[in-house]
Design a protein around this motif. Structure first.
Motif, PDB file in Angstrom:
ATOM      1  N   LYS A   1     -32.672 -15.974 -25.724  1.00  0.00           N
ATOM      2  CA  LYS A   1     -32.147 -17.327 -25.537  1.00  0.00           C
ATOM      3  C   LYS A   1     -30.637 -17.284 -25.722  1.00  0.00           C
TER       4      LYS A   1
ATOM      5  N   VAL B   1     -27.398 -19.692 -26.257  1.00  0.00           N
ATOM      6  CA  VAL B   1     -26.862 -21.016 -26.568  1.00  0.00           C
ATOM      7  C   VAL B   1     -25.452 -21.072 -26.003  1.00  0.00           C
TER       8      VAL B   1
ATOM      9  N   SER C   1     -25.012 -20.380 -16.266  1.00  0.00           N
ATOM     10  CA  SER C   1     -26.331 -20.732 -16.811  1.00  0.00           C
ATOM     11  C   SER C   1     -27.433 -20.351 -15.825  1.00  0.00           C
TER      12      SER C   1
ATOM     13  N   GLU D   1     -33.834 -17.881 -21.565  1.00  0.00           N
ATOM     14  CA  GLU D   1     -33.679 -19.325 -21.736  1.00  0.00           C
ATOM     15  C   GLU D   1     -32.224 -19.665 -22.056  1.00  0.00           C
TER      16      GLU D   1
ATOM     17  N   GLU E   1     -29.752 -22.926 -23.537  1.00  0.00           N
ATOM     18  CA  GLU E   1     -29.610 -24.263 -24.117  1.00  0.00           C
ATOM     19  C   GLU E   1     -28.131 -24.589 -24.197  1.00  0.00           C
ATOM     20  N   ARG E   2     -27.730 -25.662 -23.513  1.00  0.00           N
ATOM     21  CA  ARG E   2     -26.321 -26.068 -23.479  1.00  0.00           C
ATOM     22  C   ARG E   2     -26.095 -27.185 -24.495  1.00  0.00           C
TER      23      ARG E   2
ATOM     24  N   VAL F   1     -27.707 -24.601 -33.684  1.00  0.00           N
ATOM     25  CA  VAL F   1     -28.863 -24.293 -32.837  1.00  0.00           C
ATOM     26  C   VAL F   1     -29.359 -22.879 -33.132  1.00  0.00           C
TER      27      VAL F   1
ATOM     28  N   CYS G   1     -33.068 -21.676 -34.429  1.00  0.00           N
ATOM     29  CA  CYS G   1     -33.883 -20.671 -33.733  1.00  0.00           C
ATOM     30  C   CYS G   1     -34.311 -19.549 -34.676  1.00  0.00           C
TER      31      CYS G   1
END
Length: 293
Positions: free
Chosen positions: A101, A103, A113, A122, A124-125, A134, A138
């Motif tokens: 992931k 971030v 992205s 994955e 996440e913005r 974040v 996680c």
């Protein structure tokens, strides 16, 4: 982890790991300025290292290759990145069969992205100020392992391979200039050059004025955080790394600041000479629209 952990033996071992990596890290060309059509107003012997020709488009794959070689295959990793590290992280995750992931700051180009997601990782913005929150979530809730994109010993040692390649072409450089965001590349290159015996070589980092965390860290003599903003999104993490700062404090002469207009002009000059680069590493077509021809 202190700067004392970074030894020449450690960097040589990392260099062999990077060189033999299944990720296909490239020993990129280092060419004399005089063999390009770039303008030069002073008389000196300048070489440029073309990391824009590197696997995944930037130097980041060097550190990633060393990080993943020293992690368990099939792990579940999380990281922070404006895009360049994230692309290398995703490329390595796909190769090693790891879950991942990234971030990313909301300001990062959408094309980055999309590319990262296309490699099965994955994204996440979030606002830049929330990125580490974040990551903490996680790690604590999803049992993920954090791979730092600039403040990590294995990463820095991998980046040092670039410095060793520079010395293969020019064994005793007078001055070496390296871009600086969180400081991982600058720290690795500086350590490689100085620990190889180039005591007289002066090494400088270059940072955007709007994201000058290492510059301010030098002044305050400790790693600092700030609200960063620059067209060079890859050079604008919200803080300087602790280990990069210690290494830079030991081996780097100073930090030079440039503004966004100077960055735009440099990107355009390079582009007009046939070199497609971005302000901090590599670039997508959507980002080129922000620069004059």
């Amino acid at each position: 982890m202190s700067a004392d952990a970074v030894t020449l033996d450690l960097l040589r071992e990392a260099r062999e790991t990077v060189r033999g990596s299944p990720l296909g890290v490239i020993n990129t060309p280092m060419i004399p300025w005089g063999q390009t059509t770039l303008p030069l107003d002073i008389h000196c012997n300048i070489h440029i290292k073309l990391e824009n020709m590197q696997r995944t488009g930037s130097f980041k794959i060097r550190g990633v290759a060393n990080q993943f070689a020293r992690r368990e295959k099939g792990g579940h990793f999380v990281t922070i990145s404006a895009g360049n590290y994230g692309k290398s992280f995703a490329y390595a995750s796909k190769h090693y069969g790891s879950k991942g992931k990234v971030v990313m700051p909301e300001t990062a180009p959408a094309s980055r992205s999309i590319l990262i997601q296309s490699l099965g990782v994955e994204v996440e913005r979030v606002p830049t100020s929330c990125m580490m929150d974040v990551v903490t979530r996680c790690v604590q809730e999803d049992n993920m392992t954090f791979l730092h994109s600039f403040d990590d010993l294995d990463l820095i040692a991998g980046h040092a391979s670039l410095g060793m390649e520079v010395l293969e072409v020019m064994p005793q450089p007078d001055v070496v200039v390296v871009c600086c965001g969180g400081g991982g590349l600058l720290a690795g290159v500086a350590a490689a050059i100085k620990l190889s015996g180039c005591d007289k070589t002066r090494i400088y980092g270059v940072e955007p004025e709007g994201a000058c965390t290492m510059y301010k860290s030098f002044i305050e003599k400790k790693p600092v955080s700030m609200d960063t903003k620059s067209i060079a999104s890859g050079l604008a993490p919200p803080f300087a790394g602790k280990l990069p700062f210690e290494l830079c404090q030991r081996y780097v002469e100073g930090i030079v600041l440039i503004n966004d207009e100077e960055i735009k002009a440099a990107v355009s000059t390079l582009y007009n000479s046939g070199l497609v680069v971005e302000a901090g590493g590599n670039i997508g077509k959507d980002e080129l629209a922000n620069f004059p021809g």
